[in-house]
Design a protein around this motif. Structure first.
Motif, PDB file in Angstrom:
ATOM      1  N   GLY A   1       0.804  -1.209   0.000  1.00 19.50           N
ATOM      2  CA  GLY A   1       0.000   0.000   0.000  1.00 19.50           C
ATOM      3  C   GLY A   1       0.836   1.258   0.000  1.00 19.50           C
ATOM      4  O   GLY A   1       2.072   1.210  -0.002  1.00 19.50           O
ATOM      5  N   TRP A   2       0.153   2.401   0.001  1.00 22.74           N
ATOM      6  CA  TRP A   2       0.844   3.677   0.126  1.00 22.74           C
ATOM      7  C   TRP A   2       1.497   3.791   1.502  1.00 22.74           C
ATOM      8  O   TRP A   2       2.537   4.417   1.656  1.00 22.74           O
ATOM      9  CB  TRP A   2      -0.145   4.835  -0.035  1.00 22.74           C
ATOM     10  CG  TRP A   2      -0.814   4.914  -1.355  1.00 22.74           C
ATOM     11  CD1 TRP A   2      -0.268   4.669  -2.581  1.00 22.74           C
ATOM     12  CD2 TRP A   2      -2.185   5.295  -1.599  1.00 22.74           C
ATOM     13  NE1 TRP A   2      -1.203   4.863  -3.565  1.00 22.74           N
ATOM     14  CE2 TRP A   2      -2.379   5.257  -2.999  1.00 22.74           C
ATOM     15  CE3 TRP A   2      -3.248   5.672  -0.773  1.00 22.74           C
ATOM     16  CZ2 TRP A   2      -3.604   5.587  -3.589  1.00 22.74           C
ATOM     17  CZ3 TRP A   2      -4.462   5.992  -1.349  1.00 22.74           C
ATOM     18  CH2 TRP A   2      -4.642   5.945  -2.740  1.00 22.74           C
ATOM     19  N   PHE A   3       0.830   3.194   2.485  1.00 22.19           N
ATOM     20  CA  PHE A   3       1.315   3.212   3.863  1.00 22.19           C
ATOM     21  C   PHE A   3       1.341   1.793   4.404  1.00 22.19           C
ATOM     22  O   PHE A   3       0.764   0.869   3.832  1.00 22.19           O
ATOM     23  CB  PHE A   3       0.404   4.071   4.754  1.00 22.19           C
ATOM     24  CG  PHE A   3       0.137   5.444   4.230  1.00 22.19           C
ATOM     25  CD1 PHE A   3       1.063   6.454   4.407  1.00 22.19           C
ATOM     26  CD2 PHE A   3      -1.047   5.744   3.567  1.00 22.19           C
ATOM     27  CE1 PHE A   3       0.830   7.732   3.926  1.00 22.19           C
ATOM     28  CE2 PHE A   3      -1.290   7.013   3.078  1.00 22.19           C
ATOM     29  CZ  PHE A   3      -0.355   8.010   3.257  1.00 22.19           C
ATOM     30  N   SER A   4       2.000   1.632   5.527  1.00 20.11           N
ATOM     31  CA  SER A   4       1.967   0.384   6.282  1.00 20.11           C
ATOM     32  C   SER A   4       1.569   0.740   7.706  1.00 20.11           C
ATOM     33  O   SER A   4       2.217   1.579   8.344  1.00 20.11           O
ATOM     34  CB  SER A   4       3.343  -0.293   6.269  1.00 20.11           C
ATOM     35  OG  SER A   4       3.337  -1.448   7.081  1.00 20.11           O
ATOM     36  N   THR A   5       0.489   0.152   8.198  1.00 21.38           N
ATOM     37  CA  THR A   5       0.011   0.497   9.534  1.00 21.38           C
ATOM     38  C   THR A   5       0.227  -0.669  10.493  1.00 21.38           C
ATOM     39  O   THR A   5       0.182  -1.832  10.099  1.00 21.38           O
ATOM     40  CB  THR A   5      -1.485   0.859   9.531  1.00 21.38           C
ATOM     41  OG1 THR A   5      -2.252  -0.299   9.202  1.00 21.38           O
ATOM     42  CG2 THR A   5      -1.779   1.971   8.531  1.00 21.38           C
ATOM     43  N   ALA A   6       0.445  -0.324  11.744  1.00 22.37           N
ATOM     44  CA  ALA A   6       0.561  -1.324  12.803  1.00 22.37           C
ATOM     45  C   ALA A   6      -0.348  -0.920  13.952  1.00 22.37           C
ATOM     46  O   ALA A   6      -0.471   0.269  14.282  1.00 22.37           O
ATOM     47  CB  ALA A   6       2.008  -1.419  13.294  1.00 22.37           C
ATOM     48  N   SER A   7      -0.998  -1.898  14.551  1.00 24.76           N
ATOM     49  CA  SER A   7      -1.907  -1.639  15.664  1.00 24.76           C
ATOM     50  C   SER A   7      -1.128  -1.205  16.901  1.00 24.76           C
ATOM     51  O   SER A   7      -0.184  -1.859  17.324  1.00 24.76           O
ATOM     52  CB  SER A   7      -2.715  -2.903  15.981  1.00 24.76           C
ATOM     53  OG  SER A   7      -3.467  -2.722  17.164  1.00 24.76           O
ATOM     54  N   THR A   8      -1.528  -0.064  17.488  1.00 26.22           N
ATOM     55  CA  THR A   8      -0.893   0.418  18.720  1.00 26.22           C
ATOM     56  C   THR A   8      -1.936   0.704  19.801  1.00 26.22           C
ATOM     57  O   THR A   8      -1.630   1.358  20.799  1.00 26.22           O
ATOM     58  CB  THR A   8      -0.090   1.707  18.452  1.00 26.22           C
ATOM     59  OG1 THR A   8      -0.963   2.709  17.915  1.00 26.22           O
ATOM     60  CG2 THR A   8       1.045   1.444  17.479  1.00 26.22           C
ATOM     61  N   GLY A   9      -3.148   0.242  19.567  1.00 26.10           N
ATOM     62  CA  GLY A   9      -4.214   0.495  20.525  1.00 26.10           C
ATOM     63  C   GLY A   9      -5.191  -0.653  20.571  1.00 26.10           C
ATOM     64  O   GLY A   9      -4.960  -1.714  19.972  1.00 26.10           O
ATOM     65  N   PRO A  10      -6.299  -0.478  21.256  1.00 24.68           N
ATOM     66  CA  PRO A  10      -7.288  -1.551  21.401  1.00 24.68           C
ATOM     67  C   PRO A  10      -7.843  -2.010  20.052  1.00 24.68           C
ATOM     68  O   PRO A  10      -8.114  -1.180  19.169  1.00 24.68           O
ATOM     69  CB  PRO A  10      -8.388  -0.909  22.252  1.00 24.68           C
ATOM     70  CG  PRO A  10      -7.753   0.273  22.900  1.00 24.68           C
ATOM     71  CD  PRO A  10      -6.707   0.760  21.950  1.00 24.68           C
ATOM     72  N   GLU A  11      -8.024  -3.312  19.897  1.00 24.95           N
ATOM     73  CA  GLU A  11      -8.583  -3.847  18.660  1.00 24.95           C
ATOM     74  C   GLU A  11      -9.983  -3.308  18.406  1.00 24.95           C
ATOM     75  O   GLU A  11     -10.414  -3.205  17.255  1.00 24.95           O
ATOM     76  CB  GLU A  11      -8.620  -5.374  18.706  1.00 24.95           C
ATOM     77  CG  GLU A  11      -7.256  -6.022  18.541  1.00 24.95           C
ATOM     78  CD  GLU A  11      -7.356  -7.518  18.329  1.00 24.95           C
ATOM     79  OE1 GLU A  11      -8.497  -8.025  18.137  1.00 24.95           O
ATOM     80  OE2 GLU A  11      -6.314  -8.187  18.342  1.00 24.95           O
ATOM     81  N   LEU A  12     -10.694  -2.963  19.455  1.00 28.36           N
ATOM     82  CA  LEU A  12     -12.042  -2.441  19.288  1.00 28.36           C
ATOM     83  C   LEU A  12     -12.042  -1.107  18.537  1.00 28.36           C
ATOM     84  O   LEU A  12     -13.057  -0.700  17.985  1.00 28.36           O
ATOM     85  CB  LEU A  12     -12.714  -2.265  20.656  1.00 28.36           C
ATOM     86  CG  LEU A  12     -14.231  -2.039  20.658  1.00 28.36           C
ATOM     87  CD1 LEU A  12     -14.947  -3.206  19.984  1.00 28.36           C
ATOM     88  CD2 LEU A  12     -14.745  -1.841  22.067  1.00 28.36           C
ATOM     89  N   LEU A  13     -10.875  -0.443  18.500  1.00 30.71           N
ATOM     90  CA  LEU A  13     -10.772   0.831  17.801  1.00 30.71           C
ATOM     91  C   LEU A  13     -10.101   0.713  16.441  1.00 30.71           C
ATOM     92  O   LEU A  13     -10.315   1.563  15.574  1.00 30.71           O
ATOM     93  CB  LEU A  13     -10.006   1.846  18.663  1.00 30.71           C
ATOM     94  CG  LEU A  13     -10.707   2.300  19.942  1.00 30.71           C
ATOM     95  CD1 LEU A  13      -9.836   3.274  20.719  1.00 30.71           C
ATOM     96  CD2 LEU A  13     -12.064   2.943  19.617  1.00 30.71           C
TER      97      LEU A  13
END
Length: 266
Positions: A197-209
């Motif tokens: 993708g244009w970006f690569s994201t990683a989870s740093t917070g609650p999965e609910l968000l």
């Protein structure tokens, strides 16, 4: 055989059976079968796809901004290149969206809608039933949970509403492709799958968000985005068919019977 694989096979067999029932029903009613199944070729085809892409890219863009502001994702530059876009993003996502729309909307939803057509809110019941199957069918994906299945089911609601309202597969196809492609390009997982993708994201917070490893469908911002998409779909179809009804999900006129089409004008 895993439970998720067995469920998927049963769902596909159900879709084929109900799709065959729909074909027989339309043929006996002397209606144009392909157009009645939503497989229309007309001037609205590119417009519907473009509208679906635009709506979903706006929605996922909002999810991206909201999750950044909430601090629940960390963003890095992506690995997408022009040479990898077609083979690793566009073609696989087109194939996936086309297959699921054919099975779940053209075949399954068409059959269920016919079966429930005599009920006052039969088309809405058909939407909810097929959306539930659509969500449950993704429970075998990486990172899937009951919450993500509900979020994916909301996607099924979007595509089913678009299909029945337009009596065509192209708006739901554009919405489905756009949702998946926008997720991938903004660096989100696509129902547990990753593409460049244009970006690569990683989870740093609650999965609910943020939906965790599954993607935005499993988080509250993503679910709210899907509700927004439903509202935008209704705004679009209401513009095309002002007399259409949200309560009955009837907007586009039904295809005429073959005998009526073949009658010469006088």
């Amino acid at each position: 055989m895993t439970a998720s694989l067995a469920f998927s096979i049963l769902t596909y067999l159900l879709a084929l059976g109900l799709g065959g029932f729909a074909v027989i029903h339309y043929a006996r009613k002397r209606k144009p079968v392909l157009r009645s199944l939503g497989l229309t070729l007309n001037r609205w085809l590119p417009i519907d796809i473009a509208v679906g892409l635009a709506i979903t890219f706006v929605a996922i863009g909002l999810v991206f901004v909201v999750e950044l502001l909430l601090g629940v994702v960390a963003v890095q530059p992506g690995t997408l290149t022009w040479s990898s876009f077609a083979s690793e993003v566009l073609v696989p996502l087109i194939q996936a969206a086309a297959l699921e729309e054919f099975l779940f909307r053209v075949l399954l939803l068409s059959g269920v809608a016919i079966l429930l057509s005599r009920l006052t809110h039969g088309r809405w019941i058909a939407v909810l039933l097929t959306a539930a199957l659509f969500g449950a069918g993704h429970l075998g994906n990486d990172g899937a949970t009951a919450v993500s299945a509900f979020g994916t089911g909301l996607g099924g609601v979007i595509y089913a509403v678009a299909f029945l309202a337009t009596r065509s597969v192209w708006l739901p196809f554009g919405l489905h492709l756009g949702w998946n492609m926008a997720q991938g390009l903004f660096g989100f997982p696509i129902s547990g799958n990753i593409v460049p993708g244009w970006f690569s994201t990683a989870s740093t917070g609650p999965e609910l968000l943020n939906g965790g490893a599954y993607g935005p469908e499993g988080g509250i911002p993503g679910m709210l985005a899907r509700v927004l998409i439903i509202a935008m779909v209704f705004a679009y179809v209401k513009t095309r068919w002002p007399d259409g009804s949200i309560a009955t999900l009837r907007f586009a006129p039904a295809p005429e019977k073959r005998s009526a089409v073949l009658q010469p004008t006088t």
